[in-house]
Scaffold this motif. Structure first.
Motif, mmCIF file in Angstrom:
data_model
loop_
_atom_site.group_PDB
_atom_site.id
_atom_site.type_symbol
_atom_site.label_atom_id
_atom_site.label_comp_id
_atom_site.label_asym_id
_atom_site.label_seq_id
_atom_site.Cartn_x
_atom_site.Cartn_y
_atom_site.Cartn_z
ATOM 1 N N SER A 61 0.855 -1.191 0.000
ATOM 2 C CA SER A 61 0.000 0.000 0.000
ATOM 3 C C SER A 61 0.886 1.235 0.000
ATOM 4 N N THR A 62 0.771 2.049 -1.047
ATOM 5 C CA THR A 62 1.538 3.284 -1.135
ATOM 6 C C THR A 62 0.580 4.471 -1.117
ATOM 7 N N ALA A 63 1.136 5.676 -1.171
ATOM 8 C CA ALA A 63 0.287 6.863 -1.202
ATOM 9 C C ALA A 63 -0.434 7.007 -2.526
ATOM 10 N N VAL A 64 0.059 6.331 -3.565
ATOM 11 C CA VAL A 64 -0.457 6.577 -4.912
ATOM 12 C C VAL A 64 -1.085 5.349 -5.560
ATOM 13 N N GLY A 65 -1.168 4.241 -4.849
ATOM 14 C CA GLY A 65 -1.780 3.059 -5.413
ATOM 15 C C GLY A 65 -1.268 1.792 -4.765
ATOM 16 N N LEU A 66 -1.839 0.667 -5.182
ATOM 17 C CA LEU A 66 -1.425 -0.641 -4.689
ATOM 18 C C LEU A 66 -0.386 -1.220 -5.640
ATOM 19 N N ALA A 67 0.804 -1.493 -5.120
ATOM 20 C CA ALA A 67 1.865 -2.082 -5.928
ATOM 21 C C ALA A 67 1.814 -3.597 -5.822
ATOM 22 N N VAL A 68 2.003 -4.265 -6.950
ATOM 23 C CA VAL A 68 2.081 -5.717 -7.012
ATOM 24 C C VAL A 68 3.515 -6.080 -7.371
ATOM 25 N N SER A 108 -7.134 -14.563 -3.875
ATOM 26 C CA SER A 108 -8.025 -14.011 -4.895
ATOM 27 C C SER A 108 -8.286 -12.528 -4.732
ATOM 28 N N ALA A 109 -8.108 -12.003 -3.527
ATOM 29 C CA ALA A 109 -8.441 -10.599 -3.289
ATOM 30 C C ALA A 109 -7.497 -9.982 -2.273
ATOM 31 N N VAL A 110 -7.279 -8.685 -2.447
ATOM 32 C CA VAL A 110 -6.510 -7.877 -1.516
ATOM 33 C C VAL A 110 -7.421 -6.765 -1.019
ATOM 34 N N TYR A 111 -7.373 -6.500 0.293
ATOM 35 C CA TYR A 111 -8.160 -5.421 0.879
ATOM 36 C C TYR A 111 -7.191 -4.386 1.448
ATOM 37 N N VAL A 112 -7.343 -3.137 1.002
ATOM 38 C CA VAL A 112 -6.430 -2.082 1.432
ATOM 39 C C VAL A 112 -7.234 -0.893 1.936
ATOM 40 N N ALA A 113 -6.829 -0.355 3.089
ATOM 41 C CA ALA A 113 -7.467 0.847 3.626
ATOM 42 C C ALA A 113 -6.917 2.066 2.915
ATOM 43 N N ASN A 120 -14.364 10.304 5.998
ATOM 44 C CA ASN A 120 -14.114 8.933 6.404
ATOM 45 C C ASN A 120 -13.303 8.187 5.350
ATOM 46 N N SER A 121 -12.588 7.180 5.828
ATOM 47 C CA SER A 121 -11.760 6.376 4.947
ATOM 48 C C SER A 121 -12.581 5.270 4.297
ATOM 49 N N THR A 122 -11.932 4.553 3.394
ATOM 50 C CA THR A 122 -12.554 3.410 2.735
ATOM 51 C C THR A 122 -11.630 2.204 2.823
ATOM 52 N N VAL A 123 -12.204 1.031 2.628
ATOM 53 C CA VAL A 123 -11.427 -0.165 2.312
ATOM 54 C C VAL A 123 -11.793 -0.555 0.889
ATOM 55 N N GLU A 124 -10.790 -0.732 0.049
ATOM 56 C CA GLU A 124 -11.029 -1.073 -1.347
ATOM 57 C C GLU A 124 -10.604 -2.519 -1.606
ATOM 58 N N ARG A 125 -11.422 -3.220 -2.370
ATOM 59 C CA ARG A 125 -11.141 -4.615 -2.706
ATOM 60 C C ARG A 125 -10.471 -4.678 -4.073
ATOM 61 N N PHE A 126 -9.301 -5.334 -4.111
ATOM 62 C CA PHE A 126 -8.539 -5.517 -5.348
ATOM 63 C C PHE A 126 -8.662 -6.966 -5.787
ATOM 64 N N ASP A 127 -9.133 -7.174 -6.994
ATOM 65 C CA ASP A 127 -9.269 -8.518 -7.549
ATOM 66 C C ASP A 127 -7.963 -8.908 -8.226
ATOM 67 N N THR A 128 -7.299 -9.950 -7.721
ATOM 68 C CA THR A 128 -5.972 -10.267 -8.236
ATOM 69 C C THR A 128 -6.012 -10.869 -9.637
ATOM 70 N N ALA A 129 -7.125 -11.522 -9.996
ATOM 71 C CA ALA A 129 -7.219 -12.118 -11.331
ATOM 72 C C ALA A 129 -7.312 -11.042 -12.422
ATOM 73 N N SER A 130 -8.138 -10.035 -12.173
ATOM 74 C CA SER A 130 -8.315 -8.975 -13.172
ATOM 75 C C SER A 130 -7.312 -7.843 -13.021
ATOM 76 N N GLY A 131 -6.671 -7.764 -11.851
ATOM 77 C CA GLY A 131 -5.716 -6.691 -11.608
ATOM 78 C C GLY A 131 -6.365 -5.336 -11.446
#
Length: 342
Positions: A61-68, A108-113, A120-131
């Motif tokens: 988790s970075t300031a500008v996006g989720l790095a894989v 299958s999924a990554v959850y990042v705050a 208020n903040s969010t938690v976003e779900r990242f689908d690893t299959a679709s990227g």
């Protein structure tokens, strides 16, 4: 949250975020003279890292996006912007962007705050299959940490500024909020009696330390907690569990009602007995290490404190002798995970 590519506590390579830069470092803990094997650019102000064993992937988790990141080649495969993308890039504990991150056991999924400025903040779900990010769920204010239940069916956010713990069910994605305020909410955003990080035991219990004065023991099943006394009297951040039933808690110093200096608390979960080891520097997180060359049980403390005295390195504490050594790592290393040698 950390999911190791080895049995928890095992491994000799510590992969850690360089919080005041744009990289993660691969640190050989057995080579303190030249510890940093390599670095990988992931994106500005990386916060936390989660890894998935079977796929050999790391998610940062970075300031500008989720790095894989591919852990074999140590190359960044993608940097995916958030659905709630920050308007500015910043560093430090109040910066917008990604904070806590977990990956589901099946990968299958990554959850990042994602912290958002002024709301208020969010938690976003990242689908690893679709990227791609597929969903966003509202939680509390400025979640430092995200944790996953042992069964992988619940995500927890530790919401620093709203005194809350939000639970997101998987796969239904129902969000429930619980106030966690053992010392009350007086002072609001200016209060220091708020949660930062949590540790999850094998039975599902969550442990959240407050100011070295109280330990919240939270039961997800009943959404209730009890508060046990602590003795460090130090503003507390990182927390981890050991394989022999001890809780490790980082104290950063005399802040907001806490009166003593930086420390590491080593607490026996069953008895509540504590050893408080004074430290000379600030730290952020703590991870158990079982594969030291001398065979001793150690704790790795990251020097990139978000609250007090960050520095470029790791402290290694022998949990039996309480001896302390240091390893130099650039970029104020903040959150890390152990993996096996390459």
């Amino acid at each position: 949250m950390v999911i190791s590519t080895t049995t928890p506590g095992h491994g000799t390579i510590f992969v850690v975020t360089e919080s005041h830069g744009d990289k993660i470092a691969f640190v050989d803990l057995t080579a303190p003279g030249a510890p940093v094997q390599s670095e990988t650019v992931v994106g500005e102000a990386p916060w936390a890292i989660a890894v998935h064993e079977a796929s050999r992937r790391a998610y940062v988790s970075t300031a500008v996006g989720l790095a894989v990141v591919d852990l074999g080649s140590r190359e960044r495969l993608a940097l995916v912007p958030y659905l709630s993308q920050p308007a500015v890039i910043a560093y430090g504990e109040e910066r917008p962007g990604g904070t806590g991150v977990v990956v589901t056991p099946d990968g299958s999924a990554v959850y990042v705050a994602v912290t958002r400025t002024g709301e208020n903040s969010t938690v976003e779900r990242f689908d690893t299959a679709s990227g791609a990010f597929t969903d966003s769920f509202g939680v509390g204010l400025r979640p430092f940490d995200v944790q996953l239940s042992p069964a992988g069916d619940q995500v927890y956010t530790i919401d620093h500024d709203s005194f809350t713990l939000n639970t997101i069910s998987i796969p239904e994605h129902i969000v429930t909020s619980t106030e966690i305020a053992p010392f009350g909410t007086e002072g609001g955003l200016m209060s220091h009696y708020k949660p930062h990080y949590a540790a999850v035991a094998d039975d599902g219990t969550l442990y959240l330390p407050y100011q070295g004065q109280g330990l919240v023991v939270y039961s997800p099943g009943t959404r209730t907690y009890e508060t046990q006394a602590m003795t460090a009297d130090s503003h507390q951040h990182g927390v981890g569990l050991t394989s022999d039933g001890r809780l490790l808690v980082v104290g950063v110093g005399a802040i907001g009602g806490a009166t003593k200096g930086p420390s590491l608390t080593i607490r026996d979960i069953a008895s509540g007995d504590e050893v408080v080891l004074p430290l000379q520097k600030g730290h952020e997180n703590v991870v158990e290490w079982l594969d030291a060359p001398d065979g001793g049980r150690k704790a790795i403390l990251t020097g990139g404190s978000t609250s007090r005295g960050p520095w470029d390195g790791l402290a290694i504490v022998d949990l039996d002798s309480l001896a302390i050594s240091e390893i130099a790592v650039p970029g104020m290393p903040q959150m890390g995970v152990l993996i096996a040698s390459k």
